[in-house]
Scaffold this active site. Structure first.
Site, PDB file in Angstrom:
ATOM      1  N   GLY A 181       0.810  -1.215   0.000  1.00  0.00           N
ATOM      2  CA  GLY A 181       0.000   0.000   0.000  1.00  0.00           C
ATOM      3  C   GLY A 181       0.844   1.265   0.000  1.00  0.00           C
ATOM      4  CB  SER A 182       0.103   4.551   1.500  1.00  0.00           C
ATOM      5  OG  SER A 182      -1.228   4.520   1.032  1.00  0.00           O
ATOM      6  CB  THR A 183       4.452   1.449   3.375  1.00  0.00           C
ATOM      7  OG1 THR A 183       4.135   0.260   2.655  1.00  0.00           O
ATOM      8  CG2 THR A 183       3.622   1.513   4.641  1.00  0.00           C
TER       9      THR A 183
END
Lengths: 618, 387
Positions: free
Chosen positions: A336-338
């Site tokens: 995801g956004s990481t």
């Protein structure tokens, strides 16, 4: 013999029908037979003895192995995580146990005789002595069962058996075994062996793994480093009797060589802290599972890696694969956004975006027939804003500016889809689709962490590229002084810039204010990842992820927290995982004695002299 | 020991010493080879040694009683005893009365004591054949019928023994009968015919009972099948090889520890070989040679004194001891097929020990009677007995 001298006299007197020649013939014949026997004995016992003795040795002499002491596993400070300690096994020969020991019985009778001034015992008294003896034995057997923690009902079973061998207790504490020995019950034997103990129990159970009854590593590092730990078992020559029981040792052929000590990169104090905080979070958020990885940002050493649910390697009861899997290393998820900071860094490094370029997000961005959406419409954002607000549209636009090959290459260099090389059994490599099969929308989803998968360990590793000024480190579960396998992925300038952007994520209006650590500057990125199910992405189940580092000025530690399906309400990475990061990071920095780099947020300590700031001298 | 009508019982010191030596060595070796077995079977190391001690005591007591019976009574009782022996052989075959061990029904249980019937039959056979040859000296010496008649009875006993089956004992009584008749003066030509007949018979017996064939082939090359038919012999031979000159020391033998089957009974000699070495083996062989020699001397003296029955009895007993000891030791060393014969005075076993004691008691009696006669004829005395 005297008779021989008189033989000539006897011959003179020869009656009719005398058969003395026959007698002599028979006698000489029988004596010859005896001489043949002597000759044969000489043949066997002198001439053929070598062959016969060898044949005998072939049957009697046997080599048995002497087990070697298995090496210890310690953390980086030398604290034991797995030790082999001597244990004893108690076995019994019920047949011998139930036979009456006549010597003991006689001793009892003698005692009674003495007490009545040496008067002989009557039959009744003898029967009484026997009864006392039997009763005493039953009592001792019951005592033994009690010591061993076995049910007293076993006593009757044991006392009526006639079999020759049974285990009573395997691999028990020598102190308990000594108590059993002291009872001096006939037929009860105590044997020496080793048992593996894991002092930290479930805290590092996943990392260490465990051994089987034969002391062979089955899971975790016990399995990976089996050859290193096990040592070389020795052997000795023994004599066995016809029932294959060892009756004597002849010689040592080979001394056993003890296994070597395995020193891990783990710091048990951080490991414990990580385990405790993760456990609390998984319980509070009613999550399915969770993982946490703590890395040394400068050396790539794993300082801690814990998971939930866990198991106790000492008891191993109800052990299911679900419990003993080291999720941090073997489970993969979409990050995801990481991964967004990497897209920003790659775009900046490749010159695909200008330093202060602005992106109009509108909350929605169509690519072909697909839509990229943000949670809210964040309007126009610069790169920092994109990361601070975690805008999917922003990173997607950046990703589309980069050629697929370049974008893919950055991810590949960061170790996505590549084995992290920790040496852990069944370590996951994750997956990264080949860029030649990427469509535009794939490039966009890749930029906000969907369509590729990583393990928590891989994600933590990729963050070293940001933490150590652009240099990606290799991973090690063993203690080492420096990383000889590091490589540059981003320029130092870019890495520092992105780190500064990531610091804003921890600000009050960022997505992970909960990740802040008093006294230190923290840089990090949240990820709230929709779980992929059979019918596409779910709107209800999430991975709550947080990846970050501190102190942001000169990062020393990287922590990745991943919590699977928090179901108690909160599911944002910034709310579920970031607090775990904060607590573990605060403790770990203190343990590592890392100097604070943001004194104005430091907790104030009150002393008698007044208000002072700790570490003021530094 | 006093007898009702004789003033004194004259002991043959030489015979006493030989027997004591054999008994002592035998007992020590039985103890050494049965300790582990006692523990295994009945939980006490003393189980076999105590039983064997009881066997010896019973043997000595029965022997002492038998020694009081004058020889002429034995002569008249001979045929009846032989019939009694046949009767016992029949009884042991009746299911429920005989005790079966290792597939053979050879034992009768008498108040906890197990008696091997064939051991008693052997004594009765000696008494009978000695009496027969004494009574029918002429016919034995001239006619074939004189030989065949007693042999027919022996053949009957043999058939009964083979039904148990006990091949070894039947061979022993045939050898005793032949030996006594040979020394009693039977014609040589008839012996040649008889021997060839017996050889054919033996060949047939071997042919019809495969286990005998197996025993015979296994003894010739035990190493061909060291795990099955050759197992026991291979273990026995290994015992001899391990013993070397002086042995591994009393009690130090390994072969007896569940390797060598029947170590305390039929294969006691192998245990002696392992623990006492060639020295022990030669001493034991020497003692048996001296025993046979001494018995033949007693027989000779009896013959000189005109005691034909006593002389033939002594011959018969001497042949028995000599033959059985030779066969047992030969089997142990792999020069004869396995027979299941005990080592006289040494092997563990009630029947064997008691009957051997009885036989020796008879020899003591013969010596005493002959001594008495010689003593009454002053000229003779110095001629044969100086001790």
């Amino acid at each position: 013999m005297v008779d021989l001298r008189n033989r000539s006299n006897l011959k003179e007197r020869k009656p009719a029908g005398d058969f003395s020649s026959r007698r002599r013939f028979v006698l000489v014949f029988m004596m010859s037979c005896m001489i043949i026997l002597v000759a044969r004995a000489v043949d066997l016992q002198v001439i053929s003895k070598k062959y016969l003795k060898d044949q005998g040795d072939m049957r009697h002499v046997d080599e048995v192995s002497v087990s070697a002491y298995r090496g210890m596993i310690t953390d980086r400070t030398g604290a034991p995580l797995a030790i082999s300690s001597p244990v004893q096994t108690v076995s019994v020969s019920p047949k011998q146990l139930n036979a009456i020991d006549k010597n003991q019985l006689k001793a009892l009778e003698k005692k009674l005789r003495k007490s009545q001034q040496g008067h002989a015992l009557t039959g009744v008294q003898k029967a009484e002595v026997l009864a006392v003896y039997e009763k005493d034995k039953v009592l001792k057997v019951k005592q033994m069962l009690k010591i061993l923690g076995l049910p007293a009902s076993e006593a009757n079973k044991l006392l009526n058996k006639t079999s020759k061998f049974a285990y009573l207790a395997q691999r028990i504490n020598p102190i308990i075994a000594d108590q059993v020995k002291a009872l001096e019950l006939p037929g009860v034997n105590v044997e020496q062996g080793f048992k593996r103990f894991y002092p930290t129990g479930e805290v590092s159970g996943h990392l260490i793994g465990f051994t089987d009854v034969n002391d062979v590593g089955q899971e975790g590092l016990e399995r990976s480093y089996e050859n290193f730990l096990k040592g070389l078992s020795g052997s000795k020559r023994v004599i066995r009797d016809g029932q294959r029981q060892v009756i004597a040792d002849i010689e040592n052929i080979k001394e056993p060589v003890a296994g070597k000590t395995l020193e891990l990169s783990i710091d048990q104090r951080i490991q414990y802290l990580a385990y405790r905080e993760l456990q609390t979070a998984v319980e509070t958020h009613k999550a399915k599972s969770g993982s946490i990885v703590v890395l040394d940002a400068k050396s790539g050493e794993v300082l801690a890696a814990a998971n939930q649910p866990s198991f106790n390697p000492n008891t191993k009861t109800n052990l299911k694969e679900n419990l003993y899997r080291n999720r941090a290393i073997t489970n993969i998820f979409e990050p995801g956004s990481t991964v967004k900071p990497f897209v920003v860094a790659a775009a900046m490094d490749g010159g695909y975006i200008r330093p202060n370029e602005l992106f109009e997000t509108h909350g929605i961005f169509p690519i072909g027939t697909h839509m990229v959406r943000d949670v809210h419409n964040y309007g126009t954002l610069d790169a920092t804003g994109v990361l601070k607000k975690s805008s999917n549209v922003g990173v997607a636009k950046m990703a589309l500016k980069m050629p697929p090959e370049y974008f893919w290459d950055t991810y590949h260099k960061l170790g996505f889809g590549v084995s992290p090389g920790s040496g852990f059994p069944s370590e996951a490599s994750g997956s990264l689709l080949d860029h030649r099969r990427w469509r535009d929308f794939d490039r966009a989803t890749m930029s906000f962490g969907y369509g590729l998968s990583v393990s928590a360990l891989q994600l933590a590793r990729s963050y070293t590229a940001l933490a150590d000024d652009g240099i990606l480190h290799s991973i090690s579960l063993l203690k080492r002084d420096e990383d000889i396998d590091s490589k540059r992925v981003f320029t130092a300038k870019t890495a520092k810039k992105v780190r500064a952007m990531l610091e804003t994520v921890i600000s009050k209006d960022g997505t992970a204010y909960e990740a802040r650590v008093d006294g230190y500057r923290v840089a990090g990125k949240t990820g709230t990842v929709k779980k992929a199910g059979s019918g596409g992405y779910s709107e209800k189940t999430y991975f709550a992820v947080f990846a970050g580092m501190a102190p942001a000025s000169h990062p020393r530690l990287i922590i990745v927290v991943m919590i699977d399906e928090p179901s108690a309400g909160d599911y944002y990475g910034g709310l579920v995982s970031a607090p775990v990061f904060s607590k573990v990071m605060a403790g770990a920095l203190r343990i590592m004695e890392v100097a604070p780099d943001e004194e104005h947020t430091m907790p104030i300590l009150l002393t008698k002299k007044g208000v002072i700031r700790p570490h003021a001298a530094e | 020991m006093k007898t009702p009508h004789k003033s004194q019982f004259h002991f043959d010191t030489t015979l006493v010493l030989i027997c004591l030596a054999l008994l002592t060595i035998g007992y020590i070796m039985v103890v050494s080879s049965s300790l582990h077995l006692g523990l295994e079977m009945s939980g006490s190391v003393f189980s076999y040694p105590l039983k064997q001690l009881a066997h010896i005591c019973i043997g000595v007591c029965v022997g002492a009683w038998l020694a009081t019976i004058p020889m002429h009574k034995w002569e008249t009782a001979g045929p009846w005893l032989f019939i009694a022996g046949l009767f016992l052989l029949v009884i042991v075959l009746i299911p429920g009365l005989g005790v079966k061990v290792n597939g053979s029904v050879r034992w009768l249980s008498l108040g906890g004591l197990r008696i091997q019937v064939s051991e008693i039959v052997k004594i009765f056979a000696v008494v009978y054949i000695a009496g027969y040859v004494t009574r029918h000296q002429e016919s034995v010496r001239v006619s074939a019928y004189g030989i065949v008649k007693p042999l027919a009875l022996f053949a009957l006993a043999c058939v009964l023994l083979l039904l148990e089956p006990d091949f070894g004992s039947s061979v022993v009584i045939i050898v005793i009968a032949m030996g006594v008749m040979f020394l009693g003066g039977a014609r040589l030509s008839q012996f040649v015919i008889l021997l060839s007949f017996l050889a054919t018979l033996a060949a047939l017996l071997v042919y019809f009972a495969p286990y005998r064939m197996q025993r015979i082939t296994s003894f010739r090359d035990p190493w061909a099948d060291p795990l099955n038919s050759g197992f026991q012999l291979v273990q026995a031979l290994i015992s001899f090889g391990r013993g070397e000159w002086l042995g591994v020391g009393l009690g130090n033998g390994i072969q007896k520890l569940f390797y060598l089957p029947e170590a305390h009974t039929d294969f006691l000699f192998s245990v002696i070989a392992e623990e006492l070495g060639l020295l022990g083996v030669v001493v034991v062989i020497g003692l048996f040679a001296m025993l046979v020699w001494r018995i033949f001397k007693i027989a000779e003296a009896a013959e000189k004194a005109g005691q034909v029955f006593s002389a033939l009895m002594a011959y018969g007993l001497g042949i028995w001891f000599g033959f059985q000891a030779f066969v047992n030791m030969g089997v142990n060393m792999g020069i004869l097929p396995t027979k299941g014969l005990t080592l006289p005075f040494m092997s563990y076993g009630g029947g064997s020990m008691i009957s051997m004691c009885c036989a020796i008691a008879l020899l003591f009696r013969i010596y005493s009677e002959v001594y008495e006669i010689s003593a009454n004829t002053p000229k003779e005395r110095s001629r044969w007995v100086n001790a």
